[in-house]
Design a protein around this motif. Structure first.
Motif: not given
Length: 733
Positions: A406-417
C-alpha cells in the motif's frame, strides 16, 4: 406532462427527416438510396396476388404501394407482420440459414418493420420494432424488442448534426476524471490519436484543429440509416438504437446497445454477448464483449476483449488487450494490456501498453486532496503487483514492477526495469533498477515475444513496437545511468560531510564522482546508503539497492540494444558497415515518443503537430498516413538511434571497423548471458521446493508442467542465439 404524442395513421413510417433539414435533398430517402445503392437495384411493386397472399398470412401494411421487392420473391415466407413507410426487400426464397446450432427459415414472421431495406435471403423473426435500418444479405435477426435509428444518429462519433447544440456532443475524458484532457471519439480512432489530443493540451491551436477535422470528416446532415452488414446475427436483444453493425457481427442477449459503431468483417468478426450494456462507443474489428459488460463513452481497439462484468467508462483501450471483471474509468491504455480479477481497477491513468494489472491492484481512486483524483502515467511494461495501491499523482518509467504494498504517497520512478518494494521493518521504500535484466530475464524476453505472437490483427491501423529494448527505453536507460551516477556521488559526499552543512557540488560533479566510484570502487558504493528521496512524496527514506550491478546492467542493456539493432539493420537490408557509418548524422537526438505503441522521433511528432495546425494535414486519414510513413522508415531511424547510443557509450564520435567487430564480440557474449538467464530464471520454478509440494514426485510434476528443458520459450531463446550469431558473422566489417 407525458411526452407521448399522437401520430396520424398516414404519417406512420414517414417523415424520418424533419422538413427543415431536407433542404437540398430531393426526398427523405436520398441518403438511404445512397447507402442501399438504389440505382443498381431492380425493385418492383407487388402484384395483386402477392398482396392477397401477404394479407392472408396475417400481414398488414399502411400502404402496399410502398412495399417493393426484387425477384425472386416468395410472399409465403412473410407472416404475421406489420409494415409501414417505404419497405424494400431483396430476393426472398424458401431456404434456411444456420449459424452454429441456430437454424431459422428465411423470411419475416411476427415482426414490425418500419422504413427498412432488407437484403437477399434474410431471416427476421419476432422483432417487435425494427425501424430505419438497411440490412445486408443473409442476416439473421431474432427476438429483438426494439431496434431503430434516429435521424440524428452519430453511431458513437463525437460529432453534432445539423441543428444540434454543442452540449449534445459526446466527449471522452481519459487520464483526468475532471475532464481537462477531453477527446472526441471517431470511427477510426486509435491510441496514437488520443495521445496527441490528450497530452499536448497547451497547444490550443492543435486542440481546435483536432475538433475541426473530427467534425469535418463526418457528414453532419440528418437522415443516415443504421446498417447491419452481410452475414450478421443479432438475436435475443432488448434495446438497439443508433448502432452500425459491420459484416459478420454476432450479437446475442445484449440488454442495451446505443450509439455505437461495431466494426466487423468475415475475417475479423466482432462478437457481443449476454447482458452487455454498451453506450456511446466505437468497437474495433475482431473484438469480443461478453457477460454483463458495461461500457459508456469508450473506444475499444481491434482484437480486444471485455468480459465478465468489466466496466469501461470514459476510456480508450488499445488493440490486443483484455479486461475481465475490472473497473476501468478515465483511462488511455495503449495496446497489449491485460487486466483480470474482479477486485482490481484502474482510474485516471495513461498506461503505455504491454502492461498487466494483478489481482487486487488499485491504481488510482485513493483521494489525497480535496479535489478530483489526479493522474498516473506509466511507461511500457507496467506491472502493479497483487493488492498494490497507488495514490495520484505518480509517474513510472518503462517496465516498472511494483510488489505487493500500500504505497502511501505520490511516486516518480524514472529508473526503467525497476522493482519497487517496501521494507516494512525499516519503513523504507526500496528501488532496484534493472531488476528484470538481473533476476527475471525469462519474463522480460518472453514478454517481447508474446506481444508479437499474440498480435492476431488482420486490420492493422498502426504498427506496434513490442521489443523491450527500443528507442524509448534506450533513452530511459541513458537517463537512468546518469541518475545512478548522480545519486551515488551525492551519497558519497553526504557520507564524507557527515552532519555538516557544507553544500554539495554541482550535479555534474556529483555524476562524475559517482561514475568514478561505480566503475572503480564498487565496494565503496555497496557500503553507501544511496538515497533517492525525490522519488516519493513522503517522509520515509527511499533507497536505491544494488546500484553497482544496476549501473552495469543498464550499460549492458544499452550495448546489446545498440549492437543488435545496427547489426539487424545492416543484415536485413544488405547495407555495408562503411556506408552506414558514413551516412549517420554527426549527432542524433535520443528524444522519442511512445505514440500509442508506435515509437517515433519527437521531432517528427512535432512536425506532424505543425502540419495539422497549418492545415497541411486536414484529416485523420492523413494523420494515419503519416504514422505509416514513419513506420516505413522506422528501421533506419531506430538504427541511427542505436548508433548514437553506441557512440555515447564508447565515448567516440566515430566507430572504426575494428571497434565495430569488437562490439560484435561483446554482443555475442551478452546474447549468451541472455540465453543463460532465460534458462536460469525459469529453472527457479523447478528448484523451489515449495513449488513441488503439491506433486507426489518429480515425475508427476514434469507430467503436469513439462520439463524445463522442453519449455517452448527456452527453445526459442536458444534459436535466437543461433540466429544472432549468424547475423553477427554476416555484418562483420
Amino acid at each position: 406532462m407525458s411526452e407521448i404524442t399522437t401520430l396520424p395513421a398516414d404519417q406512420f413510417g414517414y417523415g424520418f427527416i424533419p422538413p427543415e433539414y431536407l433542404a437540398g435533398n430531393p426526398h427523405e430517402y436520398a441518403f438511404r438510396d445512397m447507402q442501399s445503392n438504389a440505382a443498381s437495384r431492380k425493385w418492383r411493386h407487388l402484384s395483386s396476388e402477392e398482396i392477397e397472399t401477404l394479407a392472408r398470412n396475417g400481414n398488414t401494411c399502411t400502404d402496399w404501394m410502398q412495399f417493393l421487392v426484387e425477384d425472386p420473391f416468395d410472399p409465403g415466407l412473410i407472416r404475421n407482420s406489420l409494415f409501414a413507410g417505404l419497405v424494400r426487400f431483396g430476393p426472398l426464397e424458401a431456404k434456411y440459414l444456420q449459424y452454429h446450432d441456430f437454424v431459422v427459415p428465411v423470411g419475416v414472421t411476427n415482426s414490425r418493420i418500419i422504413a427498412c431495406d432488407i437484403g437477399k435471403d434474410c431471416a427476421i423473426h419476432d422483432c417487435a420494432n425494427l425501424a430505419h435500418y438497411i440490412i445486408g444479405e443473409k442476416v439473421i435477426m431474432s427476438r429483438i424488442d426494439e431496434m431503430a435509428t434516429t435521424n440524428h444518429a452519430k453511431f458513437g462519433e463525437g460529432i453534432i448534426k445539423d441543428g444540434e447544440s454543442e452540449d449534445v456532443r459526446i466527449w471522452i475524458d481519459p487520464l483526468n476524471e475532471a475532464g481537462g484532457r477531453s477527446v472526441l471519439p471517431f470511427a477510426d480512432m486509435i491510441c496514437a490519436d488520443a495521445y496527441l489530443w490528450t497530452i499536448y493540451r497547451d497547444d490550443a491551436k492543435l486542440m481546435d484543429r483536432f475538433k475541426e477535422i473530427t467534425q469535418n470528416q463526418a457528414d453532419s446532415r440528418r437522415g443516415w440509416y443504421g446498417v447491419v452488414g452481410d452475414g450478421s446475427v443479432v438475436k435475443s436483444c432488448q434495446v438497439v438504437k443508433d448502432v452500425n453493425f459491420g459484416p459478420s457481427s454476432y450479437v446475442k442477449g445484449a440488454n442495451k446497445l446505443k450509439n455505437l459503431t461495431i466494426k466487423s468483417s468475415p475475417q475479423e468478426p466482432t462478437q457481443i454477448g449476454e447482458g452487455c450494456e454498451l453506450v456511446n462507443g466505437i468497437i474495433g474489428y475482431g473484438c469480443r464483449v461478453f457477460y454483463g459488460v458495461k461500457a459508456v463513452r469508450f473506444v475499444l481497439g481491434n482484437n480486444s476483449s471485455l468480459k465478465y462484468g468489466a466496466r469501461l467508462i470514459h476510456s480508450i483501450l488499445g488493440d490486443n488487450s483484455t479486461i475481465s471483471c475490472c473497473e476501468v474509468l478515465n483511462n488511455l491504455v495503449f495496446p497489449a494490456h491485460e487486466q483480470h480479477h474482479n477486485n482490481s481497477f484502474l482510474i485516471a491513468t495513461l498506461v503505455m501498453g504491454q502492461s498487466n494489472m494483478a489481482a487486487g491492484a488499485t491504481v488510482g481512486s485513493n483521494h489525497n486532496s480535496r479535489g478530483n483524483d489526479g493522474e498516473i502515467i506509466a511507461g511500457r511494461g507496467f506491472w502493479p503487483g497483487l493488492s498494490s495501491t497507488l495514490k495520484h499523482n505518480c509517474r513510472f518509467a518503462s517496465y516498472t514492477l511494483l510488489t505487493k504494498g500500500s504505497y502511501p504517497a505520490e511516486m516518480n520512478i524514472p529508473l526503467p526495469f525497476s522493482m519497487v518494494y517496501e521494507d516494512r521493518k525499516s519503513d523504507t521504500l526500496n528501488i532496484m533498477p534493472a531488476y528484470y535484466w538481473m533476476y527475471n530475464m525469462y519474463a522480460l524476453e518472453r514478454n517481447s515475444w508474446k506481444y508479437s505472437t499474440r498480435d492476431k490483427r488482420k486490420t492493422i491501423v498502426q504498427r506496434i513496437e513490442a521489443d523491450h529494448l527500443a528507442p524509448d527505453t534506450a533513452k530511459e536507460l541513458m537517463d537512468g545511468i546518469l541518475i545512478l551516477e548522480r545519486l551515488t556521488g551525492r551519497a558519497w559526499y553526504r557520507a564524507q560531510n557527515d552532519a555538516s552543512s557544507k553544500p554539495l557540488p554541482s550535479d555534474a560533479e556529483l555524476a562524475a564522482k559517482g561514475r568514478e566510484l561505480l566503475e572503480g570502487q564498487p565496494e565503496v558504493v555497496d557500503a553507501l546508503f544511496i538515497s533517492a528521496e525525490e522519488m516519493e512524496q513522503g517522509k520515509r527514506p527511499v533507497r536505491i539497492v544494488k546500484a553497482v550491478r544496476a549501473w552495469r546492467a543498464y550499460r549492458q542493456m544499452l550495448l546489446f540494444y545498440g549492437i543488435r539493432t545496427v547489426a539487424s539493420y545492416l543484415s536485413k537490408y544488405a547495407i555495408h558497415f562503411d556506408y552506414f557509418a558514413a551516412q549517420v548524422p554527426a549527432k542524433v537526438s535520443l528524444e522519442w515518443v511512445n505514440l500509442g505503441g508506435q515509437l517515433a522521433p519527437e521531432a517528427k511528432v512535432d512536425g506532424l503537430r505543425d502540419a495539422v495546425r497549418s492545415g497541411i494535414i486536414d484529416s485523420w486519414k492523413d494523420v494515419h498516413a503519416q504514422y505509416d510513413q514513419w513506420w516505413a522508415v522506422y528501421p533506419r531511424d531506430k538504427a541511427e538511434n542505436a548508433w548514437e547510443i553506441l557512440r555515447r557509450l564508447t565515448g567516440k564520435a566515430s566507430i572504426s571497423k575494428a571497434e565495430w567487430n569488437g562490439l560484435l564480440d561483446q554482443g555475442l557474449e551478452i546474447r549468451k548471458y541472455v540465453e543463460e538467464q532465460v534458462y536460469i530464471t525459469k529453472k527457479k520454478d523447478y528448484a523451489n521446493p515449495f513449488r513441488g509440494i503439491t506433486y507426489r514426485n518429480d515425475a508427476e510434476r514434469d507430467a503436469v508442467l513439462g520439463k524445463v528443458e522442453d519449455n517452448s520459450f527456452i527453445k526459442t531463446a536458444r534459436k535466437e542465439s543461433v540466429d544472432f550469431a549468424a547475423m553477427v558473422e554476416k555484418v562483420r566489417a
